[in-house]
Motif scaffolding. Structure first.
Motif, PDB file in Angstrom:
ATOM      1  N   MET A   1       2.661  -7.227   9.661  1.00  0.00           N
ATOM      2  CA  MET A   1       3.493  -6.039   9.600  1.00  0.00           C
ATOM      3  C   MET A   1       3.407  -5.361   8.235  1.00  0.00           C
ATOM      4  N   GLN A   2       3.126  -6.126   7.188  1.00  0.00           N
ATOM      5  CA  GLN A   2       3.004  -5.541   5.858  1.00  0.00           C
ATOM      6  C   GLN A   2       1.829  -4.573   5.781  1.00  0.00           C
ATOM      7  N   ILE A   3       0.749  -4.874   6.499  1.00  0.00           N
ATOM      8  CA  ILE A   3      -0.413  -3.983   6.504  1.00  0.00           C
ATOM      9  C   ILE A   3      -0.060  -2.657   7.159  1.00  0.00           C
ATOM     10  N   VAL A   4       0.711  -2.707   8.237  1.00  0.00           N
ATOM     11  CA  VAL A   4       1.127  -1.485   8.927  1.00  0.00           C
ATOM     12  C   VAL A   4       2.015  -0.640   8.016  1.00  0.00           C
ATOM     13  N   THR A   5       2.924  -1.265   7.316  1.00  0.00           N
ATOM     14  CA  THR A   5       3.788  -0.545   6.372  1.00  0.00           C
ATOM     15  C   THR A   5       2.956   0.079   5.262  1.00  0.00           C
ATOM     16  N   LEU A   6       1.990  -0.664   4.760  1.00  0.00           N
ATOM     17  CA  LEU A   6       1.101  -0.139   3.724  1.00  0.00           C
ATOM     18  C   LEU A   6       0.302   1.058   4.245  1.00  0.00           C
ATOM     19  N   LEU A   7      -0.240   0.949   5.453  1.00  0.00           N
ATOM     20  CA  LEU A   7      -0.983   2.066   6.057  1.00  0.00           C
ATOM     21  C   LEU A   7      -0.095   3.295   6.198  1.00  0.00           C
ATOM     22  N   TYR A   8       1.134   3.083   6.632  1.00  0.00           N
ATOM     23  CA  TYR A   8       2.075   4.197   6.775  1.00  0.00           C
ATOM     24  C   TYR A   8       2.302   4.879   5.428  1.00  0.00           C
ATOM     25  N   ARG A   9       2.621   4.098   4.419  1.00  0.00           N
ATOM     26  CA  ARG A   9       2.907   4.666   3.098  1.00  0.00           C
ATOM     27  C   ARG A   9       1.694   5.380   2.504  1.00  0.00           C
ATOM     28  N   LEU A  10       0.534   4.756   2.630  1.00  0.00           N
ATOM     29  CA  LEU A  10      -0.684   5.383   2.104  1.00  0.00           C
ATOM     30  C   LEU A  10      -1.008   6.684   2.835  1.00  0.00           C
ATOM     31  N   SER A  11      -0.895   6.673   4.147  1.00  0.00           N
ATOM     32  CA  SER A  11      -1.245   7.873   4.904  1.00  0.00           C
ATOM     33  C   SER A  11      -0.307   9.034   4.574  1.00  0.00           C
ATOM     34  N   ILE A  12       0.983   8.744   4.438  1.00  0.00           N
ATOM     35  CA  ILE A  12       1.947   9.795   4.078  1.00  0.00           C
ATOM     36  C   ILE A  12       1.671  10.329   2.677  1.00  0.00           C
ATOM     37  N   THR A  13       1.465   9.439   1.732  1.00  0.00           N
ATOM     38  CA  THR A  13       1.256   9.890   0.349  1.00  0.00           C
ATOM     39  C   THR A  13      -0.099  10.580   0.185  1.00  0.00           C
ATOM     40  N   PHE A  14      -1.141  10.088   0.855  1.00  0.00           N
ATOM     41  CA  PHE A  14      -2.445  10.754   0.779  1.00  0.00           C
ATOM     42  C   PHE A  14      -2.395  12.137   1.422  1.00  0.00           C
ATOM     43  N   TRP A  15      -1.724  12.246   2.554  1.00  0.00           N
ATOM     44  CA  TRP A  15      -1.623  13.531   3.240  1.00  0.00           C
ATOM     45  C   TRP A  15      -0.830  14.527   2.389  1.00  0.00           C
ATOM     46  N   THR A  16       0.350  14.112   1.963  1.00  0.00           N
ATOM     47  CA  THR A  16       1.199  15.001   1.178  1.00  0.00           C
ATOM     48  C   THR A  16       0.551  15.335  -0.170  1.00  0.00           C
ATOM     49  N   GLY A  17      -0.032  14.333  -0.804  1.00  0.00           N
ATOM     50  CA  GLY A  17      -0.714  14.580  -2.074  1.00  0.00           C
ATOM     51  C   GLY A  17      -1.911  15.497  -1.915  1.00  0.00           C
TER      52      GLY A  17
END
Length: 145
Positions: A1-17
């Motif tokens: 589940m930690q990998i899924v949380t990491l993917l979520y956070r990275l995708s949001i920050t990469f998209w917004t950034g």
């Protein structure tokens, strides 16, 4: 589940950034330092990749968020709206704007009142509004992290 949380956070920050960098830094620099025609040509070349980036990041974020199953409603709704706006830009606005740009000999010399320029400006305004809404949604999602 930690990998899924990491993917979520990275995708949001990469998209917004990515949106923020492109919208508020790169594009203004291009239009400030190059002719309107040249800057528009470069931005036009970058747009398909820009929208694909947003769509990929958005899908990864949405799927990750649904897998996480914690406080999913508001983030999922925001992501769906952001993906819908990005899809609208990618598959409707951008192709129409690109076709119009090909019909306009020069943005530097064609008057703003010209019908093609007016139609392009209308599409540009709609796209800019969509883009700002996606940025706002992304910022909201980052704050919710």
């Amino acid at each position: 589940m930690q990998i899924v949380t990491l993917l979520y956070r990275l995708s949001i920050t990469f998209w917004t950034g990515g949106i923020t960098l492109f919208t508020f830094i790169l594009t203004p620099i291009l239009f400030k330092t190059l002719s309107r025609d040249h800057a528009g040509q470069i931005v036009g070349i970058l747009f398909p990749g820009y929208f694909r980036w947003g769509l990929v990041c958005g899908v990864i974020a949405l799927v990750s968020r649904l897998i996480m199953r914690t406080n999913v409603l508001v983030p999922a709704i925001l992501l769906i709206v952001m993906l819908a706006l990005t899809s609208f830009q990618a598959f409707y606005i951008e192709p129409r704007a690109a076709a119009l740009k090909q019909q306009i000999p020069s943005f530097d010399t064609t008057p703003k009142e010209h019908p093609l320029r007016r139609e392009f400006s209308k599409l540009h305004g709609i796209s800019a509004s969509c883009n700002l809404a996606v940025v706002a949604g992304g910022i909201a999602l980052v704050v919710m992290l």
